[in-house]
Design a protein around this motif. Structure first.
Motif, PDB file in Angstrom:
ATOM      1  N   ARG A  12       0.848  -1.183   0.000  1.00 42.25           N
ATOM      2  CA  ARG A  12       0.000   0.000   0.000  1.00 42.25           C
ATOM      3  C   ARG A  12       0.890   1.242   0.000  1.00 42.25           C
ATOM      4  NH1 ARG A  12      -5.182  -0.785   2.180  1.00 42.25           N
ATOM      5  NH2 ARG A  12      -5.323   1.495   2.262  1.00 42.25           N
ATOM      6  N   PRO A  13       0.489   2.290  -0.699  1.00 43.49           N
ATOM      7  CA  PRO A  13       1.320   3.510  -0.750  1.00 43.49           C
ATOM      8  C   PRO A  13       1.599   4.073   0.624  1.00 43.49           C
ATOM      9  CG  PRO A  13      -0.391   3.570  -2.436  1.00 43.49           C
ATOM     10  CD  PRO A  13      -0.681   2.396  -1.568  1.00 43.49           C
ATOM     11  N   ASP A  14       0.625   3.931   1.533  1.00 42.77           N
ATOM     12  CA  ASP A  14       0.841   4.508   2.849  1.00 42.77           C
ATOM     13  C   ASP A  14       1.502   3.544   3.808  1.00 42.77           C
ATOM     14  OD1 ASP A  14      -1.175   2.740   3.097  1.00 42.77           O
ATOM     15  OD2 ASP A  14      -2.673   4.152   3.892  1.00 42.77           O
ATOM     16  N   GLY A  19      -7.463  -2.469   6.459  1.00 47.68           N
ATOM     17  CA  GLY A  19      -8.376  -2.803   7.535  1.00 47.68           C
ATOM     18  C   GLY A  19      -7.787  -2.644   8.911  1.00 47.68           C
ATOM     19  N   THR A  20      -6.578  -2.131   9.060  1.00 50.87           N
ATOM     20  CA  THR A  20      -5.963  -2.042  10.380  1.00 50.87           C
ATOM     21  C   THR A  20      -6.019  -0.632  10.958  1.00 50.87           C
ATOM     22  OG1 THR A  20      -3.793  -1.627   9.421  1.00 50.87           O
ATOM     23  CG2 THR A  20      -4.378  -3.911   9.833  1.00 50.87           C
ATOM     24  N   GLY A  21      -6.527   0.293  10.177  1.00 49.25           N
ATOM     25  CA  GLY A  21      -6.569   1.668  10.680  1.00 49.25           C
ATOM     26  C   GLY A  21      -5.294   2.403  10.354  1.00 49.25           C
ATOM     27  N   GLY A  22      -5.200   3.659  10.733  1.00 43.21           N
ATOM     28  CA  GLY A  22      -4.046   4.464  10.361  1.00 43.21           C
ATOM     29  C   GLY A  22      -2.981   4.537  11.408  1.00 43.21           C
ATOM     30  N   ASP A  23      -3.201   3.947  12.566  1.00 40.83           N
ATOM     31  CA  ASP A  23      -2.228   4.065  13.637  1.00 40.83           C
ATOM     32  C   ASP A  23      -1.037   3.154  13.430  1.00 40.83           C
ATOM     33  OD1 ASP A  23      -3.898   5.882  14.789  1.00 40.83           O
ATOM     34  OD2 ASP A  23      -4.903   4.401  16.072  1.00 40.83           O
ATOM     35  N   GLN A  24      -1.284   1.995  12.865  1.00 39.50           N
ATOM     36  CA  GLN A  24      -0.207   1.002  12.757  1.00 39.50           C
ATOM     37  C   GLN A  24       0.632   1.299  11.525  1.00 39.50           C
ATOM     38  OE1 GLN A  24      -1.610  -2.947  12.936  1.00 39.50           O
ATOM     39  NE2 GLN A  24       0.359  -3.888  12.491  1.00 39.50           N
ATOM     40  N   GLN A  25       1.924   1.599  11.701  1.00 36.98           N
ATOM     41  CA  GLN A  25       2.808   1.957  10.616  1.00 36.98           C
ATOM     42  C   GLN A  25       3.398   0.731   9.937  1.00 36.98           C
ATOM     43  OE1 GLN A  25       3.160   5.098   9.476  1.00 36.98           O
ATOM     44  NE2 GLN A  25       1.584   5.597  11.002  1.00 36.98           N
ATOM     45  N   VAL A  26       3.604  -0.376  10.683  1.00 35.32           N
ATOM     46  CA  VAL A  26       4.190  -1.588  10.113  1.00 35.32           C
ATOM     47  C   VAL A  26       3.073  -2.606   9.897  1.00 35.32           C
ATOM     48  CG1 VAL A  26       5.834  -3.452  10.439  1.00 35.32           C
ATOM     49  CG2 VAL A  26       6.363  -1.157  11.289  1.00 35.32           C
ATOM     50  N   GLY A  34       0.904 -10.840  15.086  1.00 37.55           N
ATOM     51  CA  GLY A  34       2.201 -10.564  15.691  1.00 37.55           C
ATOM     52  C   GLY A  34       3.360 -10.617  14.713  1.00 37.55           C
ATOM     53  N   ARG A  35       3.124 -10.977  13.466  1.00 38.86           N
ATOM     54  CA  ARG A  35       4.201 -11.099  12.485  1.00 38.86           C
ATOM     55  C   ARG A  35       4.160  -9.934  11.502  1.00 38.86           C
ATOM     56  NH1 ARG A  35       3.968 -17.539  10.745  1.00 38.86           N
ATOM     57  NH2 ARG A  35       4.070 -18.386  12.880  1.00 38.86           N
ATOM     58  N   GLU A  36       5.274  -9.199  11.413  1.00 39.60           N
ATOM     59  CA  GLU A  36       5.364  -8.080  10.489  1.00 39.60           C
ATOM     60  C   GLU A  36       5.665  -8.584   9.082  1.00 39.60           C
ATOM     61  OE1 GLU A  36       8.294  -5.459  11.936  1.00 39.60           O
ATOM     62  OE2 GLU A  36       7.199  -4.907  13.767  1.00 39.60           O
ATOM     63  N   THR A  37       5.072  -7.932   8.085  1.00 42.62           N
ATOM     64  CA  THR A  37       5.307  -8.325   6.692  1.00 42.62           C
ATOM     65  C   THR A  37       4.966  -7.154   5.782  1.00 42.62           C
ATOM     66  OG1 THR A  37       4.720  -9.872   4.919  1.00 42.62           O
ATOM     67  CG2 THR A  37       2.981  -9.296   6.482  1.00 42.62           C
ATOM     68  N   TYR A  38       5.653  -7.079   4.652  1.00 39.90           N
ATOM     69  CA  TYR A  38       5.364  -6.049   3.679  1.00 39.90           C
ATOM     70  C   TYR A  38       4.898  -6.654   2.350  1.00 39.90           C
ATOM     71  CZ  TYR A  38       7.517  -2.639   6.774  1.00 39.90           C
ATOM     72  OH  TYR A  38       7.787  -1.819   7.839  1.00 39.90           O
ATOM     73  N   VAL A  39       4.563  -7.949   2.371  1.00 32.32           N
ATOM     74  CA  VAL A  39       4.117  -8.641   1.155  1.00 32.32           C
ATOM     75  C   VAL A  39       2.616  -8.874   1.248  1.00 32.32           C
ATOM     76  CG1 VAL A  39       4.373 -10.679  -0.288  1.00 32.32           C
ATOM     77  CG2 VAL A  39       6.353  -9.756   0.924  1.00 32.32           C
ATOM     78  N   GLU A  45      -5.186  -8.364  -1.655  1.00 31.72           N
ATOM     79  CA  GLU A  45      -4.336  -7.277  -1.174  1.00 31.72           C
ATOM     80  C   GLU A  45      -4.099  -7.304   0.334  1.00 31.72           C
ATOM     81  OE1 GLU A  45      -5.670  -3.493  -2.523  1.00 31.72           O
ATOM     82  OE2 GLU A  45      -5.589  -4.029  -4.652  1.00 31.72           O
ATOM     83  N   ARG A  46      -4.471  -8.388   0.989  1.00 37.94           N
ATOM     84  CA  ARG A  46      -4.176  -8.484   2.417  1.00 37.94           C
ATOM     85  C   ARG A  46      -2.716  -8.865   2.620  1.00 37.94           C
ATOM     86  NH1 ARG A  46      -8.985 -12.337   4.520  1.00 37.94           N
ATOM     87  NH2 ARG A  46      -8.225 -13.508   2.714  1.00 37.94           N
ATOM     88  N   TYR A  47      -2.108  -8.305   3.667  1.00 45.39           N
ATOM     89  CA  TYR A  47      -0.726  -8.643   3.987  1.00 45.39           C
ATOM     90  C   TYR A  47      -0.694 -10.010   4.668  1.00 45.39           C
ATOM     91  CZ  TYR A  47       0.693  -3.922   2.812  1.00 45.39           C
ATOM     92  OH  TYR A  47       0.940  -2.759   2.134  1.00 45.39           O
ATOM     93  N   ALA A  48       0.336 -10.786   4.343  1.00 41.03           N
ATOM     94  CA  ALA A  48       0.444 -12.132   4.908  1.00 41.03           C
ATOM     95  C   ALA A  48       1.905 -12.495   5.067  1.00 41.03           C
ATOM     96  CB  ALA A  48      -0.266 -13.156   4.019  1.00 41.03           C
TER      97      ALA A  48
END
Length: 312
Positions: A12-14, A19-26, A34-39, A45-48
């Motif tokens: 996502r550009p931002d 669906g997680t709101g704007g507060d979570q940056q990662v 609990g697992r961070e991902t950028y894919v 388009e959901r992160y997994a």
């Protein structure tokens, strides 16, 4: 479907997970927060995380999209509508059952009396009546899995050897063309169809046993399939002709009625399978199978009435 990015997913550009709101940056995995991902999945388009991603022809997809795609994909079918199988499981299972029954009867030959095909008769003078007309309808199918006089020499051995050779000869190819369920239906209904014709035409007190009715049904099925596919049928015609000739020549020890009944049943049922139009093919094939079962049931009821009322 969206196009793939160079990293194998979409971001996502931002940089915020959908669906997680704007507060979570990662962004985090939609299944494992609990697992961070950028894919992200190229479909939803959901992160997994890597554990929840599967490689696709274009990019990567989450496990739920992969499952949804599999359900919506049209399943492969055999030439006549069955599900393709890598191995002839039904054929080899039938061979194993027949051989196992042969060995059981070799050890305990007395059980043949309870399983062989018999119309309506008593095993002892003045004894109770046995046979299909006496309510022992199961003999119509169990008789196809027993061999009279089972031994390692003589007619019993020849019978099981020929029938199993024929089953292995035509079974795998037919099972591959028809599919497992249709192939099994042809085998079992041919066995019963042969027993029903024997029930009508043979003396009511003469027993019969063996898988020949089912085998002749497969011969009939192979002939129909060959005609439908426009391949040479001379080999199967010669095989059928020779075996029918032997059946009539040795009519005192071979149940020719069973052979003809099985041949006709197998050929007719397979014709319904092979020539059913593609539109509503499965419905037509199921209806044909039900019709054959109904005709067999009616024939049994009619013959039961004839025998129990004394009309032979």
């Amino acid at each position: 479907m969206t196009s793939d990015s160079g990293s194998g997913g979409q971001s996502r550009p931002d940089g915020v997970a959908p669906g997680t709101g704007g507060d979570q940056q990662v962004p985090t995995c939609y299944r494992h927060p609990g697992r961070e991902t950028y894919v992200s999945c190229v479909r939803c388009e959901r992160y997994a995380c890597p554990d929840c991603m599967r490689a696709a022809s274009v990019g990567q997809q989450c496990v739920e999209c992969v499952g949804e795609g599999a359900r919506s994909t049209r399943q492969a079918r055999t030439t006549f509508g069955g599900r393709p199988a890598a191995t002839a499981v039904v054929t080899w299972t039938l061979v194993a059952i027949n051989v196992a029954m042969f060995l059981v009867i070799w050890v305990r030959p007395g059980i043949v009396n309870d399983l062989e095909m018999l119309g309506y008769a008593s095993y002892t003078p003045g004894g109770p009546m046995h046979g299909v007309a006496a309510g022992e309808w199961y003999r119509l199918i169990t008789s196809a899995f027993v061999v009279p006089g089972a031994s390692l020499s003589g007619l019993g051995l020849m019978d099981i050897l020929f029938n199993m050779w024929a089953l292995v000869f035509v079974g795998p190819a037919l099972e591959g063309l028809l599919g497992r369920v249709r192939f099994l239906a042809v085998y079992l209904l041919s066995a019963v169809g042969g027993a029903v014709m024997y029930y009508f035409l043979a003396p009511q007190n003469v027993f019969a046993a063996g898988a020949s009715g089912a085998i002749f049904g497969l011969f009939g099925a192979w002939f129909v399939v060959s005609r439908r596919l426009r391949v040479d049928t001379r080999g199967i015609v010669i095989l059928i002709a020779i075996n029918l000739a032997l059946s009539f020549f040795f009519h005192n020890i071979i149940a020719w009625q069973d052979h003809i009944g099985g041949l006709l049943t197998g050929a007719l049922l397979t014709a319904a399978y092979a020539y059913a139009p593609r539109k509503n093919r499965t419905v037509i094939q199921v209806a044909a199978t039900v019709a054959v079962v109904a005709l067999i049931a009616i024939a049994i009821v009619v013959r039961n009435g004839q025998l129990t009322s004394g009309v032979v």
